[in-house]
Design a protein around this motif. Structure first.
Motif, PDB file in Angstrom:
ATOM      1  N   ILE A  33     -14.509  23.816  44.066  1.00  0.00           N
ATOM      2  CA  ILE A  33     -15.332  22.690  43.623  1.00  0.00           C
ATOM      3  C   ILE A  33     -16.268  23.107  42.497  1.00  0.00           C
ATOM      4  O   ILE A  33     -16.466  22.371  41.512  1.00  0.00           O
ATOM      5  CB  ILE A  33     -16.129  22.109  44.813  1.00  0.00           C
ATOM      6  N   GLU A  34     -16.855  24.283  42.621  1.00  0.00           N
ATOM      7  CA  GLU A  34     -17.764  24.761  41.576  1.00  0.00           C
ATOM      8  C   GLU A  34     -17.029  24.992  40.265  1.00  0.00           C
ATOM      9  O   GLU A  34     -17.566  24.727  39.185  1.00  0.00           O
ATOM     10  CB  GLU A  34     -18.461  26.038  42.033  1.00  0.00           C
ATOM     11  N   GLU A  35     -15.802  25.489  40.336  1.00  0.00           N
ATOM     12  CA  GLU A  35     -15.018  25.684  39.119  1.00  0.00           C
ATOM     13  C   GLU A  35     -14.707  24.350  38.448  1.00  0.00           C
ATOM     14  O   GLU A  35     -14.773  24.230  37.218  1.00  0.00           O
ATOM     15  CB  GLU A  35     -13.722  26.423  39.455  1.00  0.00           C
ATOM     16  N   ILE A  36     -14.372  23.348  39.256  1.00  0.00           N
ATOM     17  CA  ILE A  36     -14.076  22.023  38.698  1.00  0.00           C
ATOM     18  C   ILE A  36     -15.337  21.404  38.114  1.00  0.00           C
ATOM     19  O   ILE A  36     -15.312  20.823  37.019  1.00  0.00           O
ATOM     20  CB  ILE A  36     -13.467  21.116  39.786  1.00  0.00           C
ATOM     21  N   ARG A  37     -16.458  21.531  38.829  1.00  0.00           N
ATOM     22  CA  ARG A  37     -17.721  21.005  38.311  1.00  0.00           C
ATOM     23  C   ARG A  37     -18.076  21.683  36.982  1.00  0.00           C
ATOM     24  O   ARG A  37     -18.497  21.017  36.024  1.00  0.00           O
ATOM     25  CB  ARG A  37     -18.840  21.217  39.327  1.00  0.00           C
ATOM     26  N   GLY A  38     -17.909  23.010  36.924  1.00  0.00           N
ATOM     27  CA  GLY A  38     -18.210  23.718  35.690  1.00  0.00           C
ATOM     28  C   GLY A  38     -17.293  23.310  34.549  1.00  0.00           C
ATOM     29  O   GLY A  38     -17.740  23.156  33.404  1.00  0.00           O
ATOM     30  N   GLY A  39     -15.998  23.131  34.876  1.00  0.00           N
ATOM     31  CA  GLY A  39     -15.058  22.691  33.847  1.00  0.00           C
ATOM     32  C   GLY A  39     -15.395  21.316  33.311  1.00  0.00           C
ATOM     33  O   GLY A  39     -15.326  21.064  32.095  1.00  0.00           O
ATOM     34  N   LEU A  40     -15.771  20.408  34.204  1.00  0.00           N
ATOM     35  CA  LEU A  40     -16.167  19.066  33.776  1.00  0.00           C
ATOM     36  C   LEU A  40     -17.426  19.115  32.923  1.00  0.00           C
ATOM     37  O   LEU A  40     -17.517  18.430  31.895  1.00  0.00           O
ATOM     38  CB  LEU A  40     -16.402  18.180  35.004  1.00  0.00           C
ATOM     39  N   ALA A  41     -18.389  19.932  33.331  1.00  0.00           N
ATOM     40  CA  ALA A  41     -19.631  20.042  32.562  1.00  0.00           C
ATOM     41  C   ALA A  41     -19.366  20.574  31.160  1.00  0.00           C
ATOM     42  O   ALA A  41     -19.941  20.081  30.176  1.00  0.00           O
ATOM     43  CB  ALA A  41     -20.616  20.948  33.307  1.00  0.00           C
ATOM     44  N   ASP A  42     -18.499  21.554  31.062  1.00  0.00           N
ATOM     45  CA  ASP A  42     -18.163  22.100  29.735  1.00  0.00           C
ATOM     46  C   ASP A  42     -17.474  21.050  28.870  1.00  0.00           C
ATOM     47  O   ASP A  42     -17.733  20.958  27.660  1.00  0.00           O
ATOM     48  CB  ASP A  42     -17.254  23.318  29.891  1.00  0.00           C
ATOM     49  N   THR A  43     -16.579  20.274  29.489  1.00  0.00           N
ATOM     50  CA  THR A  43     -15.872  19.235  28.734  1.00  0.00           C
ATOM     51  C   THR A  43     -16.823  18.137  28.285  1.00  0.00           C
ATOM     52  O   THR A  43     -16.725  17.635  27.156  1.00  0.00           O
ATOM     53  CB  THR A  43     -14.745  18.634  29.592  1.00  0.00           C
ATOM     54  N   VAL A  44     -17.745  17.763  29.157  1.00  0.00           N
ATOM     55  CA  VAL A  44     -18.752  16.753  28.784  1.00  0.00           C
ATOM     56  C   VAL A  44     -19.596  17.263  27.627  1.00  0.00           C
ATOM     57  O   VAL A  44     -19.868  16.518  26.662  1.00  0.00           O
ATOM     58  CB  VAL A  44     -19.652  16.416  29.999  1.00  0.00           C
ATOM     59  N   THR A  45     -19.989  18.523  27.692  1.00  0.00           N
ATOM     60  CA  THR A  45     -20.788  19.096  26.607  1.00  0.00           C
ATOM     61  C   THR A  45     -20.022  19.081  25.285  1.00  0.00           C
ATOM     62  O   THR A  45     -20.580  18.759  24.227  1.00  0.00           O
ATOM     63  CB  THR A  45     -21.176  20.544  26.961  1.00  0.00           C
ATOM     64  N   ALA A  46     -18.742  19.403  25.354  1.00  0.00           N
ATOM     65  CA  ALA A  46     -17.920  19.403  24.139  1.00  0.00           C
ATOM     66  C   ALA A  46     -17.839  18.008  23.540  1.00  0.00           C
ATOM     67  O   ALA A  46     -17.946  17.840  22.311  1.00  0.00           O
ATOM     68  CB  ALA A  46     -16.524  19.931  24.462  1.00  0.00           C
ATOM     69  N   HIS A  47     -17.644  16.997  24.383  1.00  0.00           N
ATOM     70  CA  HIS A  47     -17.574  15.620  23.873  1.00  0.00           C
ATOM     71  C   HIS A  47     -18.919  15.163  23.324  1.00  0.00           C
ATOM     72  O   HIS A  47     -18.981  14.439  22.306  1.00  0.00           O
ATOM     73  CB  HIS A  47     -17.118  14.672  24.978  1.00  0.00           C
ATOM     74  N   THR A  48     -19.992  15.585  23.968  1.00  0.00           N
ATOM     75  CA  THR A  48     -21.330  15.196  23.497  1.00  0.00           C
ATOM     76  C   THR A  48     -21.615  15.792  22.123  1.00  0.00           C
ATOM     77  O   THR A  48     -22.156  15.129  21.230  1.00  0.00           O
ATOM     78  CB  THR A  48     -22.396  15.657  24.511  1.00  0.00           C
ATOM     79  N   ARG A  49     -21.236  17.053  21.956  1.00  0.00           N
ATOM     80  CA  ARG A  49     -21.439  17.709  20.656  1.00  0.00           C
ATOM     81  C   ARG A  49     -20.572  17.081  19.578  1.00  0.00           C
ATOM     82  O   ARG A  49     -20.922  17.118  18.391  1.00  0.00           O
ATOM     83  CB  ARG A  49     -21.135  19.193  20.775  1.00  0.00           C
ATOM     84  N   ASP A  54     -23.437   9.814  26.188  1.00  0.00           N
ATOM     85  CA  ASP A  54     -23.363   9.657  27.641  1.00  0.00           C
ATOM     86  C   ASP A  54     -23.547   8.178  27.971  1.00  0.00           C
ATOM     87  O   ASP A  54     -24.292   7.479  27.283  1.00  0.00           O
ATOM     88  CB  ASP A  54     -24.472  10.479  28.328  1.00  0.00           C
ATOM     89  N   PRO A  55     -22.906   7.646  29.044  1.00  0.00           N
ATOM     90  CA  PRO A  55     -22.017   8.359  29.974  1.00  0.00           C
ATOM     91  C   PRO A  55     -20.546   8.359  29.539  1.00  0.00           C
ATOM     92  O   PRO A  55     -19.692   8.771  30.308  1.00  0.00           O
ATOM     93  CB  PRO A  55     -22.194   7.560  31.256  1.00  0.00           C
ATOM     94  N   ARG A  56     -20.291   7.890  28.301  1.00  0.00           N
ATOM     95  CA  ARG A  56     -18.904   7.859  27.835  1.00  0.00           C
ATOM     96  C   ARG A  56     -18.297   9.259  27.809  1.00  0.00           C
ATOM     97  O   ARG A  56     -17.109   9.429  28.106  1.00  0.00           O
ATOM     98  CB  ARG A  56     -18.841   7.241  26.441  1.00  0.00           C
ATOM     99  N   ALA A  57     -19.101  10.249  27.459  1.00  0.00           N
ATOM    100  CA  ALA A  57     -18.593  11.622  27.420  1.00  0.00           C
ATOM    101  C   ALA A  57     -18.132  12.065  28.807  1.00  0.00           C
ATOM    102  O   ALA A  57     -17.091  12.719  28.953  1.00  0.00           O
ATOM    103  CB  ALA A  57     -19.676  12.557  26.906  1.00  0.00           C
TER     104      ALA A  57
END
Length: 223
Positions: A33-49, A54-57
């Protein structure tokens, strides 16, 4: 306010739903779960940059990962194998000690004048054979799901087979506990039989709980 907070964080909603959908060893599940949460957070950050607000990212990141229904079977498959290994390891580690204790109790009770303890000890020895077969199957399951898994696919029915092997071993341990407890009441060598019976009881509790969890995981839908 809590509801609004949850709605403002689609990633946490996603992770919560996925956590509820999965079953397996607690540590393995938490790490997944932590790996998936981290992967999602990284992807959200990439889309935001990249300029997505947010929250579209967050929604875009979740769409790229796949819905809970889409990724849960694959995750559950991994957790089911992990639970099968946990159960196989419990059987493989506890059974040899029990076989040794039962054998020692049987060999030291050859001159036992009481008939009931002798019968109980013989029953325990026969049950040790049943648990021994389960231990061999457990060892094979550990091999198949370990290093050999890199070369050969894990059989789909292996987790259920391990679960029932664990159940069989736990039943043998429970009956052996009763047999050794009965022998302990009347036998002269009760200081030797008492630890063997206690070990059988503890082993039954550990293996039975793991086998029950393994049966549950094996019946869930996997990829």
């Amino acid at each position: 306010m809590n509801a609004a907070g949850r709605q403002a964080d689609p990633v946490e909603d996603y992770v919560t739903a996925l956590t509820a959908a999965l079953h397996g060893p607690a540590r393995v599940k938490a790490r997944m779960i932590e790996e998936i949460r981290g992967g999602l957070a990284d992807t959200v950050t990439a889309h935001t940059r990249a300029g997505t607000a947010d929250p579209r990212a967050a929604h875009r990141a979740i769409k790229e990962f796949g819905t809970v229904d889409e990724i849960a079977p694959g995750c559950q498959r991994e957790l089911t194998i992990a639970q099968a290994r946990h159960t196989a390891r419990a059987v493989a580690l506890t059974t040899p000690f029990l076989v040794a204790c039962w054998y020692l109790a049987w060999t030291t009770g050859q001159d036992q004048p009481w008939a009931l303890p002798r019968v109980a000890q013989l029953l325990a020895v026969h049950l040790a054979g049943v648990a021994g077969v389960a231990a061999l199957l457990a060892a094979a399951a550990l091999a198949v799901t370990g290093s050999l898994a890199r070369r050969l696919p894990v059989p789909r029915r292996l987790p259920l087979t391990v679960a029932w092997a664990g159940t069989t071993a736990s039943v043998a341990m429970a009956v052996a506990t009763l047999a050794l407890a009965t022998a302990c009441v009347l036998a002269a060598n009760w200081p030797l039989l008492a630890p063997a019976g206690a070990l059988a009881a503890v082993s039954h509790a550990v293996v039975a709980a793991s086998a029950r969890a393994c049966r549950r995981c094996a019946r869930l839908r996997t990829a």
